[in-house]
Write a protein that holds these residues in place. Sequence first.
Motif, PDB file in Angstrom:
ATOM      1  N   ARG A 129      63.172  42.948  13.068  1.00 14.47           N
ATOM      2  CA  ARG A 129      62.670  41.628  12.670  1.00 14.47           C
ATOM      3  C   ARG A 129      62.658  40.704  13.869  1.00 14.47           C
ATOM      4  O   ARG A 129      63.635  40.636  14.621  1.00 14.47           O
ATOM      5  N   LEU A 130      61.536  39.992  14.058  1.00 12.88           N
ATOM      6  CA  LEU A 130      61.440  39.008  15.129  1.00 12.88           C
ATOM      7  C   LEU A 130      61.359  37.617  14.492  1.00 12.88           C
ATOM      8  O   LEU A 130      60.517  37.371  13.623  1.00 12.88           O
ATOM      9  N   PRO A 131      62.243  36.692  14.915  1.00 15.22           N
ATOM     10  CA  PRO A 131      62.237  35.354  14.312  1.00 15.22           C
ATOM     11  C   PRO A 131      60.881  34.663  14.441  1.00 15.22           C
ATOM     12  O   PRO A 131      60.103  34.949  15.354  1.00 15.22           O
ATOM     13  N   VAL A 132      60.655  33.742  13.562  1.00 12.54           N
ATOM     14  CA  VAL A 132      59.374  33.037  13.509  1.00 12.54           C
ATOM     15  C   VAL A 132      59.079  32.320  14.816  1.00 12.54           C
ATOM     16  O   VAL A 132      57.950  32.322  15.316  1.00 12.54           O
ATOM     17  N   GLU A 133      60.139  31.708  15.404  1.00 17.11           N
ATOM     18  CA  GLU A 133      59.920  30.853  16.574  1.00 17.11           C
ATOM     19  C   GLU A 133      59.729  31.623  17.885  1.00 17.11           C
ATOM     20  O   GLU A 133      59.422  31.030  18.919  1.00 17.11           O
ATOM     21  N   VAL A 134      59.891  32.952  17.840  1.00 15.89           N
ATOM     22  CA  VAL A 134      59.784  33.742  19.088  1.00 15.89           C
ATOM     23  C   VAL A 134      58.417  34.417  19.132  1.00 15.89           C
ATOM     24  O   VAL A 134      58.072  35.184  18.230  1.00 15.89           O
ATOM     25  N   PRO A 135      57.633  34.192  20.200  1.00 10.30           N
ATOM     26  CA  PRO A 135      56.299  34.812  20.283  1.00 10.30           C
ATOM     27  C   PRO A 135      56.393  36.278  20.714  1.00 10.30           C
ATOM     28  O   PRO A 135      57.374  36.716  21.330  1.00 10.30           O
ATOM     29  N   PHE A 136      55.345  36.995  20.405  1.00 15.25           N
ATOM     30  CA  PHE A 136      55.298  38.397  20.812  1.00 15.25           C
ATOM     31  C   PHE A 136      55.362  38.539  22.338  1.00 15.25           C
ATOM     32  O   PHE A 136      55.879  39.537  22.867  1.00 15.25           O
ATOM     33  N   THR A 137      54.828  37.570  23.067  1.00 19.75           N
ATOM     34  CA  THR A 137      54.833  37.664  24.529  1.00 19.75           C
ATOM     35  C   THR A 137      56.250  37.760  25.080  1.00 19.75           C
ATOM     36  O   THR A 137      56.465  38.373  26.139  1.00 19.75           O
ATOM     37  N   ALA A 138      57.203  37.191  24.382  1.00 21.70           N
ATOM     38  CA  ALA A 138      58.589  37.286  24.854  1.00 21.70           C
ATOM     39  C   ALA A 138      59.075  38.735  24.798  1.00 21.70           C
ATOM     40  O   ALA A 138      59.817  39.200  25.670  1.00 21.70           O
ATOM     41  N   VAL A 139      58.635  39.460  23.758  1.00 23.41           N
ATOM     42  CA  VAL A 139      59.030  40.867  23.630  1.00 23.41           C
ATOM     43  C   VAL A 139      58.351  41.710  24.703  1.00 23.41           C
ATOM     44  O   VAL A 139      58.992  42.534  25.379  1.00 23.41           O
ATOM     45  N   THR A 140      57.038  41.538  24.863  1.00 26.56           N
ATOM     46  CA  THR A 140      56.323  42.338  25.858  1.00 26.56           C
ATOM     47  C   THR A 140      56.825  42.032  27.268  1.00 26.56           C
ATOM     48  O   THR A 140      56.923  42.930  28.119  1.00 26.56           O
ATOM     49  N   GLN A 141      57.178  40.746  27.536  1.00 26.86           N
ATOM     50  CA  GLN A 141      57.729  40.417  28.853  1.00 26.86           C
ATOM     51  C   GLN A 141      59.097  41.061  29.045  1.00 26.86           C
ATOM     52  O   GLN A 141      59.427  41.513  30.153  1.00 26.86           O
ATOM     53  N   ALA A 142      59.906  41.111  27.973  1.00 26.44           N
ATOM     54  CA  ALA A 142      61.221  41.749  28.078  1.00 26.44           C
ATOM     55  C   ALA A 142      61.077  43.239  28.393  1.00 26.44           C
ATOM     56  O   ALA A 142      61.822  43.784  29.206  1.00 26.44           O
ATOM     57  N   VAL A 143      60.112  43.892  27.744  1.00 25.41           N
ATOM     58  CA  VAL A 143      59.878  45.308  28.010  1.00 25.41           C
ATOM     59  C   VAL A 143      59.387  45.498  29.438  1.00 25.41           C
ATOM     60  O   VAL A 143      59.863  46.389  30.171  1.00 25.41           O
ATOM     61  N   ALA A 144      58.419  44.666  29.877  1.00 23.38           N
ATOM     62  CA  ALA A 144      57.885  44.788  31.227  1.00 23.38           C
ATOM     63  C   ALA A 144      58.971  44.537  32.275  1.00 23.38           C
ATOM     64  O   ALA A 144      59.039  45.228  33.295  1.00 23.38           O
ATOM     65  N   THR A 145      59.833  43.547  32.013  1.00 17.26           N
ATOM     66  CA  THR A 145      60.922  43.246  32.956  1.00 17.26           C
ATOM     67  C   THR A 145      61.888  44.423  33.053  1.00 17.26           C
ATOM     68  O   THR A 145      62.318  44.806  34.151  1.00 17.26           O
ATOM     69  N   ALA A 146      62.223  44.999  31.908  1.00 20.25           N
ATOM     70  CA  ALA A 146      63.133  46.148  31.909  1.00 20.25           C
ATOM     71  C   ALA A 146      62.525  47.334  32.660  1.00 20.25           C
ATOM     72  O   ALA A 146      63.211  48.025  33.423  1.00 20.25           O
ATOM     73  N   GLN A 147      61.220  47.550  32.458  1.00 22.51           N
ATOM     74  CA  GLN A 147      60.551  48.646  33.154  1.00 22.51           C
ATOM     75  C   GLN A 147      60.562  48.408  34.664  1.00 22.51           C
ATOM     76  O   GLN A 147      60.803  49.339  35.456  1.00 22.51           O
ATOM     77  N   ALA A 148      60.303  47.164  35.079  1.00 20.08           N
ATOM     78  CA  ALA A 148      60.298  46.849  36.504  1.00 20.08           C
ATOM     79  C   ALA A 148      61.685  47.044  37.114  1.00 20.08           C
ATOM     80  O   ALA A 148      61.824  47.565  38.230  1.00 20.08           O
TER      81      ALA A 148
END
Length: 548
Positions: A129-148
Amino acid sequence: MTAPLDPPQNHPHEQPPPPGQDPHAMLRVRDLLGVPGLGLEAVPGTGDTDRAVRWAHVTELPDPGPYAGPDELVLTNGLWLGRQECAAYVHRLTESGAAGLVFGLRTDMPAVPDDLVAACRAAGLPLLRLPVEVPFTAVTQAVATAQAEQRQRHLLDALRHSNALTRAVSAGDGLRGVLAVLAGPARTPVALVDGLGTVLDAVGRPPAEQDVRAVADRLGPDGEEYAEYPLRLASGADATVIPVRGVAGFDLAVVYGRPVAELGAAGRLVLEQGVRFLTVELAHRQALRAIEMRFAGEILDMVQSGPHRSGELVARLRSFGVNPDSALAVFSVIVPDSPGRAAWPLPDTAAVTDHFVARGLASVAASSGQDVVAIVSLPAADTDPARLAEGLAAALGPASPAPGPRIGVGRVAAGHQELRRGLLQAREASRVARSRRRGPRVVSFADVGSYRLVLALVDPQTRRDFADAVLGPAIAYDATHNSELLRSLDAFLGSGMKWGQAAASLHIHVNTLRNRLAKLEALTGRDVGCAEDLADLFLALRVRDEES
């Protein structure tokens, strides 16, 4: 409210993860649960959050199958609800191998639909579950940051291992240093074996003999670099074999005590780097060994040349750590005759040298093609070289089906000036040892008749000329008359000049033997009753035996 995105216009695999990604060190679904600011929560009972996440993308299509790939995390607001059943939607995700599903809550949908939760539980698909106030871009950025960050760690790990391998080679640690780097902090057993079934070096417990034999049987001049294959060890553990290029093709192999599948891309890269460094180190070692063999061979020439090369000999012995002024033992290692088959190979000079060095004795060994000669500096003049030779014989063989080598031992030389005499003595003793079908494998010159030293001091052509001058007429007469004069002389001398015993060994009457030797006396001008003439006949006969 999480802002919905338009359906993707391009296939998500047009933005693939970076090459070389290690699936065993990738971001996991559970790792996202602890990222600050995301507020992701796993819906209990929906799936294993230990799954790896390779990529993340957003889709609101009712059929996500064509756009979801293996290990990808799918993000959705559920705008497809009402156009697709949850069970069918989840089924398409699991078919594609998706890592999990992130459902972004909306103000008009503050909870994940029960049908979707049930479908994920039934399929074992992780649901977050992703809270209402958090955009999807925050998730994709977290994944991209972890990959980097992981790419950076992989590069740093590869650089660290490369530096460690470089240090091991440049510091002179040799094969053991490279194998130690491959073993890593976990001390994974690693061994280097050759096509003869020999463990050249190992870190950790070396593989069992049957494992080494299984690897050796598959080695040969043909092969493909890094074409590793799995091996179930005798212990029951799984290992990996990586062929390594040696002098004659892929005649070496690394036995790595873990399956390569457990390593991932980063681990495989480190292993491949290590194999390359092993190849370099082996080439370096072979070049040094070739130089050492040439220098050691020159020592034999210097010893045989006598006093006029004494200065060169002293310097060369010292270069091998041998004290030229100490007590020196000389050994001649030879292989037995093998009628009806190709000759057995001589022992490796390195094996001879290593045997003595392991016992704290400076030595140099060289091959003449006929024997391997070792010169060993003794700690004291009263050290028994015959006992050292017995230990060497035990270490060198027998290697079935080949018989063990025979070793001749010369008298201890009191410095380099006496090495030529010691060499001649050792070689004569080894020839005697080889000629004996039974008996000890080690023969000291003290056990050899003194006439052999006299013959050894004369060059081969002079010996042949002497034998022809003494026995030539008798040899020619035997060839035309089949009279066996030389065979009769040999039997007479071998019996201690006992007429009856010699005649019996030849199965002839004693008068026949007397007639034959009388004919030989007439042809050669030598009298078998005269000690001086008898010595000539005896020595000539021995020279002829050596030449035949």
